[in-house]
Design a protein around this motif. Structure first.
Motif, short mmCIF file in Angstrom:
data_model
loop_
_atom_site.label_atom_id
_atom_site.label_comp_id
_atom_site.label_asym_id
_atom_site.label_seq_id
_atom_site.Cartn_x
_atom_site.Cartn_y
_atom_site.Cartn_z
N PRO A 1 69.36 33.28 49.44
CA PRO A 1 67.94 33.24 49.81
C PRO A 1 67.72 32.64 51.19
CG PRO A 1 68.27 32.43 47.57
CD PRO A 1 69.63 32.56 48.17
N THR B 1 63.16 37.32 50.85
CA THR B 1 63.37 36.50 49.66
C THR B 1 62.06 36.32 48.92
OG1 THR B 1 65.17 35.27 50.73
CG2 THR B 1 64.11 34.23 48.83
N LEU C 1 60.22 34.27 45.59
CA LEU C 1 60.30 33.24 44.56
C LEU C 1 59.23 33.58 43.54
CD1 LEU C 1 60.58 29.41 45.27
CD2 LEU C 1 59.61 30.36 43.18
N ILE D 1 64.54 34.38 43.65
CA ILE D 1 64.65 33.05 43.05
C ILE D 1 63.66 32.99 41.89
CG2 ILE D 1 64.48 30.56 43.39
CD1 ILE D 1 64.77 31.06 46.40
N TYR E 1 68.69 33.82 41.62
CA TYR E 1 68.91 32.38 41.65
C TYR E 1 67.92 31.71 40.70
CZ TYR E 1 71.99 32.65 45.73
OH TYR E 1 73.03 32.92 46.58
N GLN E 2 68.37 30.66 40.04
CA GLN E 2 67.52 29.93 39.09
C GLN E 2 67.44 28.48 39.51
OE1 GLN E 2 68.63 30.33 34.95
NE2 GLN E 2 67.89 28.28 34.52
N LYS E 3 66.24 28.00 39.83
CA LYS E 3 66.03 26.62 40.25
C LYS E 3 64.75 26.08 39.63
CE LYS E 3 68.22 24.82 43.11
NZ LYS E 3 69.44 23.98 42.98
N CYS F 1 63.17 24.04 44.08
CA CYS F 1 62.64 25.08 44.96
C CYS F 1 61.90 24.46 46.15
CB CYS F 1 61.69 26.00 44.19
SG CYS F 1 62.51 27.11 43.02
N TRP G 1 64.36 22.89 48.50
CA TRP G 1 64.98 23.95 49.31
C TRP G 1 64.02 24.44 50.40
CZ3 TRP G 1 63.19 29.12 49.32
CH2 TRP G 1 63.98 30.02 50.04
N SER H 1 70.26 26.13 47.24
CA SER H 1 70.14 26.66 45.88
C SER H 1 71.50 27.07 45.35
CB SER H 1 69.19 27.86 45.87
OG SER H 1 67.91 27.51 46.26
#
Length: 219
Positions: free
Chosen positions: A7, A149, A151, A176, A199-201, A206, A209, A216
């Motif tokens: 990302p 990217t 989210l 994400i 991606y998992q946050k 997040c 980041w 991440s």
């Protein structure tokens, strides 16, 4: 070696899914699961993106009273009188937790495919089905802004959330998923998204980041 799927915070946009009053009200026949837990984290992400002046896109559903634009599994209920997500009603409006200045939606323009500007770098748009990309100009809008990217957060993960992630990945966006900012997202369902390169946050990670903190890690 360059990691193509990593990302990029300098070209990220936030997409919220189904953050409308009718999905959040306890007396609503379409109330989403896991709202109370996810809502504070969703609000944090929205405010964080505003502070960093990053683009935000709120994807919403609108049901015409005659059911003509409603997906098949719910169309009969609307035709028989279920009144949810009706254009112009408070139930169809964005929840106060994510709406800038409690802005009202403009259903006629949204149903015509227009993106309603709610604030600087922040828009709402109508999606005719679960995913935020299907039948919308979201992809074109993101490309115009140079977004690579996305989210994703919101409610209704098994339908709108999952579909949006799949559609975004299929269009080669770096995706994400804010794991604690999604209503009704089980650990198993989130784990599956790792196979898509998503991606998992958590919301806190997040935001860290976004501010240039720790990198991440893949789901």
């Amino acid at each position: 070696m360059v990691e193509l799927n990593v990302p990029k915070r300098d070209s990220v946009a936030l997409i919220t899914v189904d953050m409308q009053n009718d999905f959040l009200r306890s007396d609503s026949p379409v109330m989403a699961s896991g709202v109370k837990t996810a809502l504070p984290q969703i609000g944090r992400l929205v405010h964080g993106f505003r502070e960093h002046r990053k683009p935000i896109f709120h994807s919403v559903r609108l049901y015409r009273p005659d059911g003509s634009n409603v997906d098949l599994f719910r169309r009969t209920a609307v035709e028989e009188g279920m009144r949810v997500l009706m254009p112009g009603t408070r139930g169809a409006d964005l929840a106060a937790e994510v709406s800038p200045c409690k802005a009202r939606l403009m259903p006629d323009a949204l149903l015509e495919g227009e993106f309603q500007e709610l604030a600087r770098n922040e828009h709402a748009f109508y999606k005719p089905r679960w995913g935020a990309f299907f039948g919308t100009d979201l992809d074109a809008r993101l490309h115009q802004l140079g977004i690579t990217t996305i989210l994703v957060c919101g409610v209704n993960f098994p339908t709108g959330g999952r579909a949006t992630v799949y559609e975004g990945a299929a269009r080669d966006y770096r995706v994400i998923v804010a794991s604690d900012a999604f209503g009704d997202a089980s650990e198993d369902s989130l784990r599956e998204l790792g196979r898509l390169g998503a991606y998992q946050k958590t919301a806190a990670a997040c935001l860290d980041w976004l501010e240039g903190g720790q990198r991440s890690s893949a789901a």
